[in-house]
Design an enzyme around this catalytic site. Structure first.
Site, PDB file in Angstrom:
ATOM      1  N   PHE A 149       0.815  -1.225   0.000  1.00  0.00           N
ATOM      2  CA  PHE A 149       0.000   0.000   0.000  1.00  0.00           C
ATOM      3  C   PHE A 149       0.841   1.264   0.000  1.00  0.00           C
ATOM      4  O   PHE A 149       0.375   2.322  -0.407  1.00  0.00           O
ATOM      5  CB  PHE A 149      -0.940   0.008   1.227  1.00  0.00           C
ATOM      6  CG  PHE A 149      -0.265   0.462   2.495  1.00  0.00           C
ATOM      7  CD1 PHE A 149      -0.139   1.814   2.789  1.00  0.00           C
ATOM      8  CD2 PHE A 149       0.265  -0.450   3.401  1.00  0.00           C
ATOM      9  CE1 PHE A 149       0.510   2.240   3.939  1.00  0.00           C
ATOM     10  CE2 PHE A 149       0.909  -0.026   4.549  1.00  0.00           C
ATOM     11  CZ  PHE A 149       1.030   1.326   4.815  1.00  0.00           C
ATOM     12  N   LYS A 173      -1.132  -6.968  -9.276  1.00  0.00           N
ATOM     13  CA  LYS A 173      -2.084  -7.096  -8.154  1.00  0.00           C
ATOM     14  C   LYS A 173      -1.651  -6.057  -7.122  1.00  0.00           C
ATOM     15  O   LYS A 173      -0.785  -6.297  -6.280  1.00  0.00           O
ATOM     16  CB  LYS A 173      -1.990  -8.513  -7.571  1.00  0.00           C
ATOM     17  CG  LYS A 173      -3.221  -9.006  -6.844  1.00  0.00           C
ATOM     18  CD  LYS A 173      -3.703  -8.139  -5.722  1.00  0.00           C
ATOM     19  CE  LYS A 173      -2.873  -8.235  -4.470  1.00  0.00           C
ATOM     20  NZ  LYS A 173      -3.298  -7.242  -3.427  1.00  0.00           N
ATOM     21  N   GLU A 176      -4.971  -3.607  -1.878  1.00  0.00           N
ATOM     22  CA  GLU A 176      -6.412  -3.356  -1.854  1.00  0.00           C
ATOM     23  C   GLU A 176      -6.753  -2.068  -1.117  1.00  0.00           C
ATOM     24  O   GLU A 176      -7.882  -1.610  -1.149  1.00  0.00           O
ATOM     25  CB  GLU A 176      -7.182  -4.554  -1.284  1.00  0.00           C
ATOM     26  CG  GLU A 176      -6.780  -5.000   0.113  1.00  0.00           C
ATOM     27  CD  GLU A 176      -5.591  -5.958   0.153  1.00  0.00           C
ATOM     28  OE1 GLU A 176      -4.547  -5.652  -0.455  1.00  0.00           O
ATOM     29  OE2 GLU A 176      -5.707  -7.007   0.816  1.00  0.00           O
ATOM     30  N   ARG A 177      -5.738  -1.463  -0.414  1.00  0.00           N
ATOM     31  CA  ARG A 177      -6.017  -0.232   0.342  1.00  0.00           C
ATOM     32  C   ARG A 177      -6.092   0.990  -0.577  1.00  0.00           C
ATOM     33  O   ARG A 177      -6.852   1.916  -0.319  1.00  0.00           O
ATOM     34  CB  ARG A 177      -4.906   0.035   1.353  1.00  0.00           C
ATOM     35  CG  ARG A 177      -4.605  -1.129   2.232  1.00  0.00           C
ATOM     36  CD  ARG A 177      -5.085  -0.880   3.649  1.00  0.00           C
ATOM     37  NE  ARG A 177      -4.901  -2.087   4.427  1.00  0.00           N
ATOM     38  CZ  ARG A 177      -5.871  -2.887   4.852  1.00  0.00           C
ATOM     39  NH1 ARG A 177      -7.133  -2.583   4.609  1.00  0.00           N
ATOM     40  NH2 ARG A 177      -5.612  -3.971   5.534  1.00  0.00           N
ATOM     41  N   SER A 226       5.453  -6.914   3.285  1.00  0.00           N
ATOM     42  CA  SER A 226       6.030  -7.241   4.591  1.00  0.00           C
ATOM     43  C   SER A 226       6.765  -8.586   4.534  1.00  0.00           C
ATOM     44  O   SER A 226       6.506  -9.414   3.653  1.00  0.00           O
ATOM     45  CB  SER A 226       4.915  -7.292   5.634  1.00  0.00           C
ATOM     46  OG  SER A 226       3.984  -8.288   5.275  1.00  0.00           O
ATOM     47  N   CYS A 281       9.471   1.869   3.181  1.00  0.00           N
ATOM     48  CA  CYS A 281      10.391   0.758   3.465  1.00  0.00           C
ATOM     49  C   CYS A 281      11.798   1.278   3.692  1.00  0.00           C
ATOM     50  O   CYS A 281      12.634   0.594   4.253  1.00  0.00           O
ATOM     51  CB  CYS A 281      10.376  -0.228   2.316  1.00  0.00           C
ATOM     52  SG  CYS A 281      10.817   0.550   0.765  1.00  0.00           S
ATOM     53  N   GLU A 382       9.403  -4.235  13.032  1.00  0.00           N
ATOM     54  CA  GLU A 382       9.060  -3.130  12.141  1.00  0.00           C
ATOM     55  C   GLU A 382       7.753  -2.501  12.625  1.00  0.00           C
ATOM     56  O   GLU A 382       6.722  -3.163  12.654  1.00  0.00           O
ATOM     57  CB  GLU A 382       8.887  -3.650  10.704  1.00  0.00           C
ATOM     58  CG  GLU A 382       8.588  -2.537   9.737  1.00  0.00           C
ATOM     59  CD  GLU A 382       8.391  -3.014   8.295  1.00  0.00           C
ATOM     60  OE1 GLU A 382       7.820  -4.093   8.082  1.00  0.00           O
ATOM     61  OE2 GLU A 382       8.800  -2.276   7.385  1.00  0.00           O
TER      62      GLU A 382
HETATM   63  P1  NAD Z   1       1.603  -6.553   3.066  1.00  0.00           P
HETATM   64  O1  NAD Z   1       2.656  -7.590   3.131  1.00  0.00           O
HETATM   65  O2  NAD Z   1       0.499  -6.599   4.063  1.00  0.00           O
HETATM   66  O3  NAD Z   1       0.886  -6.570   1.622  1.00  0.00           O
HETATM   67  C1  NAD Z   1       1.649  -6.629   0.433  1.00  0.00           C
HETATM   68  C2  NAD Z   1       0.818  -7.329  -0.630  1.00  0.00           C
HETATM   69  O4  NAD Z   1       0.539  -8.659  -0.193  1.00  0.00           O
HETATM   70  C3  NAD Z   1      -0.519  -6.646  -0.889  1.00  0.00           C
HETATM   71  O5  NAD Z   1      -0.760  -6.646  -2.283  1.00  0.00           O
HETATM   72  C4  NAD Z   1      -1.514  -7.526  -0.143  1.00  0.00           C
HETATM   73  O6  NAD Z   1      -2.774  -7.559  -0.762  1.00  0.00           O
HETATM   74  C5  NAD Z   1      -0.877  -8.892  -0.178  1.00  0.00           C
HETATM   75  N1  NAD Z   1      -1.191  -9.687   1.017  1.00  0.00           N
HETATM   76  C6  NAD Z   1      -1.480  -9.229   2.260  1.00  0.00           C
HETATM   77  N2  NAD Z   1      -1.712 -10.251   3.098  1.00  0.00           N
HETATM   78  C7  NAD Z   1      -1.566 -11.397   2.381  1.00  0.00           C
HETATM   79  C8  NAD Z   1      -1.667 -12.792   2.693  1.00  0.00           C
HETATM   80  N3  NAD Z   1      -1.972 -13.216   3.926  1.00  0.00           N
HETATM   81  N4  NAD Z   1      -1.423 -13.682   1.702  1.00  0.00           N
HETATM   82  C9  NAD Z   1      -1.106 -13.270   0.467  1.00  0.00           C
HETATM   83  N5  NAD Z   1      -1.023 -11.957   0.116  1.00  0.00           N
HETATM   84  C10 NAD Z   1      -1.237 -11.030   1.054  1.00  0.00           C
HETATM   85  O7  NAD Z   1       2.349  -5.133   3.101  1.00  0.00           O
HETATM   86  P2  NAD Z   1       1.700  -3.701   3.177  1.00  0.00           P
HETATM   87  O8  NAD Z   1       1.157  -3.486   4.548  1.00  0.00           O
HETATM   88  O9  NAD Z   1       0.816  -3.454   2.010  1.00  0.00           O
HETATM   89  O10 NAD Z   1       3.011  -2.801   2.965  1.00  0.00           O
HETATM   90  C11 NAD Z   1       3.894  -2.472   3.994  1.00  0.00           C
HETATM   91  C12 NAD Z   1       5.052  -3.442   4.069  1.00  0.00           C
HETATM   92  O11 NAD Z   1       5.743  -3.482   2.826  1.00  0.00           O
HETATM   93  C13 NAD Z   1       6.110  -3.049   5.093  1.00  0.00           C
HETATM   94  O12 NAD Z   1       6.556  -4.196   5.744  1.00  0.00           O
HETATM   95  C14 NAD Z   1       7.216  -2.432   4.249  1.00  0.00           C
HETATM   96  O13 NAD Z   1       8.505  -2.472   4.827  1.00  0.00           O
HETATM   97  C15 NAD Z   1       7.143  -3.294   3.042  1.00  0.00           C
HETATM   98  N6  NAD Z   1       7.749  -2.667   1.876  1.00  0.00           N
HETATM   99  C16 NAD Z   1       8.967  -3.133   1.472  1.00  0.00           C
HETATM  100  C17 NAD Z   1       9.598  -2.547   0.392  1.00  0.00           C
HETATM  101  C18 NAD Z   1      10.938  -3.019  -0.076  1.00  0.00           C
HETATM  102  O14 NAD Z   1      11.383  -2.573  -1.109  1.00  0.00           O
HETATM  103  N7  NAD Z   1      11.609  -3.931   0.617  1.00  0.00           N
HETATM  104  C19 NAD Z   1       8.966  -1.496  -0.296  1.00  0.00           C
HETATM  105  C20 NAD Z   1       7.722  -1.057   0.140  1.00  0.00           C
HETATM  106  C21 NAD Z   1       7.123  -1.661   1.228  1.00  0.00           C
END
Ligand code: NAD
Length: 498
Positions: A149, A173, A176-177, A226, A281, A382
């Site tokens: 998101f 994909k 969804e937020r 994450s 991130c 985190e």
């Molecule tokens: P998230 O892991 O909750 O979601 C990421 C994606 O995974 C979304 O598209 C979501 O729909 C999907 N998802 C969520 N739960 C899932 C599940 N149980 N099974 C399968 N798919 C699922 O992350 P977020 O809250 O959207 O974003 C924040 C996180 O992303 C933080 O941890 C941040 O550090 C990380 N991030 C990392 C980088 C990097 O380059 N390393 C860049 C941006 C964000």
């Protein structure tokens, strides 16, 4: 205002047969739209459309592909305000920050317009007598991107321009937020002349992600999010035989040496800790003060945090916007409470902040904590919110040891006036992206982006040259053209070169 966001399959909107969920504005708490969620059937429909489009797209000349990308860049510039407004409405970040992420995303599109250079193969004449060798890189087919998101425009842009330029069909994909930006990008690709099916969007949560990770028609998955979900995606998609790059979470440390310009370091670390409410991130949730830097840094960071204006992202006065959900706000408050109960000092306290006129928004103020034990979860985990933990160590070696003990290795920074310590830090730290007097060392689009340890699973970093490798596979061709009358001896031995 209320709107519906559907999937974008085969060049048009499609509601699919899945369920729906509300899209919320983090500044007001209001429901602003409805999102259609995908399922295995939606993914299958998009993969079929993508595969059909990709067969022709892979044969489109590099010149034509480049022209489409140039048109896309122009359209993105013309529609920056529209996309930024959608991001601010659904994500909450300030309009300036939203425009900044679009500009940083465009760096990858600009890199992809030089795909003519990056797809050049090698050629060696006479590797053996009368034998030549050359290489070429070909697309994988249909590839998927699953994104978080916090950067609804930039992170998808790390992926799709290069995947498309190298001849793949890309299936996005998004989170969804904040789904709207992806649908605007899809519409603009169509306007730029990209054939339908080459860029598609399927929305949804776990069901859609799992379908993407296991569908036979998908060759590769790029994930950013994450760490727990990165591990899940990496394990599921590699088990299904796909190429995977899965970028995970972070807990980035900035080391402040006693010889640093402390006022400058505090200003930069405040920007890293509280910009976009800490939801980057490459945010800086931990400052490590070395020796005599501690007291002056605490004083300076307190002043920086206390002067920030917290408010809605569409107000020009706002420095720090809301966090994404009420749960994210409650998590920051809970982790501050737990640190305080464990004996930490709360130097700047954002827990009880209320923004007038936005009482239902997800606001929490900038928070600075110190005197916290290195095993406490408020330091080790985190937080992903505007919470800065200041850790204190006596010398450089202990700072390095503390940074290297983190399971994450995304980004880090050192603030110092010493070339000696700056050089030792970049050589010895176990982190993928390092800033020297730069708090958020996000590589430009023509380098690649990626962390170490629990911040990345897979072999390839995102965007830049590593993405060209990720989205293509190599062929090595060995060629001999004997004249039809030439007599050449054959041998049963393994060929050697003469
Ligand atoms: P998230 O892991 O909750 O979601 C990421 C994606 O995974 C979304 O598209 C979501 O729909 C999907 N998802 C969520 N739960 C899932 C599940 N149980 N099974 C399968 N798919 C699922 O992350 P977020 O809250 O959207 O974003 C924040 C996180 O992303 C933080 O941890 C941040 O550090 C990380 N991030 C990392 C980088 C990097 O380059 N390393 C860049 C941006 C964000």
């Amino acid at each position: 205002m209320s709107y519906e966001i559907t999937h974008w399959i085969g060049g048009r909107e499609s509601a699919g047969t899945g369920s729906t969920q509300p899209i919320l504005n983090p500044a007001t708490g209001e429901e602003v739209g409805t999102l259609h969620l995908g399922d295995a059937a939606t993914v299958d429909e998009a993969v079929r459309a993508g595969a059909a489009a990709q067969r022709d797209w892979a044969r489109v000349s590099l010149a034509k592909r480049t022209q489409i990308l140039y048109r896309m860049r122009q359209l993105m510039l013309e529609h920056t305000d529209e996309i930024a407004a959608a991001i601010t409405r659904e994500h909450g970040k300030t309009l300036g920050d939203a425009k900044g992420e679009i500009a940083r995303g465009l760096e990858t599109l600009e890199f992809a317009t030089s795909i003519t250079q990056d797809l050049k193969g090698g050629f060696s004449e006479n590797v053996s007598s009368g034998v030549d060798a050359h290489t070429m890189r070909q697309p994988l087919g249909v590839v998927a991107g699953i994104t978080p998101f916090n950067f609804p425009a930039m992170v998808p842009f790390w992926m799709h321009p290069i995947a498309i330029a190298t001849g793949n069909a890309f299936l996005l994909k998004p989170s969804e937020r904040d789904p709207s930006a992806s649908n605007i990008v899809a519409r603009l690709y169509q306007e730029a002349g990209l054939p339908d099916g080459v860029f598609q969007v399927v929305h949804g949560g776990k069901e859609t992600v799992d379908a993407l990770c296991t569908h036979d028609g998908i060759a590769a998955v790029s994930f950013v999010g994450s760490t727990p979900i990165a591990k899940h995606v990496h394990a599921t998609a590699t088990a299904a035989g796909k190429r995977v790059q899965a970028l995970g979470g972070a807990n980035n440390h900035a080391v402040v040496m006693p010889d640093a310009n402390i006022a400058f370091a505090a200003g930069q670390i405040a920007s890293g800790a509280f910009g976009s409410a800490g939801e980057r991130c490459m945010a800086v949730p931990v400052a490590v003060t070395v020796g005599d830097a501690h007291e002056p840094f605490l004083e300076a960071i307190r002043a920086e945090a206390e002067k920030l204006v917290v408010g809605p992202g569409d107000s020009p006065e706002t420095d720090m916007p809301p966090v994404i959900t009420a749960e994210a706000r409650d998590r920051v408050i809970r982790m501050t409470d737990e640190a305080e109960q464990a004996g930490a000092t709360v130097l700047v306290d954002g827990r009880s902040l209320v923004v007038e006129g936005y009482e239902n928004g997800n606001f929490v103020g900038p928070t600075v904590i110190t005197d916290l034990d290195r095993t406490h979860p408020t330091y080790t985990d985190e937080v992903f919110g505007p919470l800065l933990v200041v850790m204190h160590v006596p010398n450089f070696d202990e700072a390095l040891e503390l940074v290297n003990s983190s399971p994450f290795g995304n980004g880090t920074a050192i603030f110092t006036g010493s070339g000696h310590y700056a050089r030792r830090y970049q050589e010895e730290v176990q982190v993928g992206m390092i800033g020297v007097n730069v708090p958020i060392p996000t590589p430009v689009g023509y380098y690649s982006f990626g962390g170490w340890k629990d911040s990345l699973f897979g072999e390839h970093h995102a965007h830049g040259p590593e993405a060209v490798g990720f989205y293509t596979k190599q062929k090595a061709i060995t060629t001999r053209w004997p004249h039809q009358d030439e007599h050449l001896e054959s041998s049963m031995s393994f060929p050697t070169h003469d």
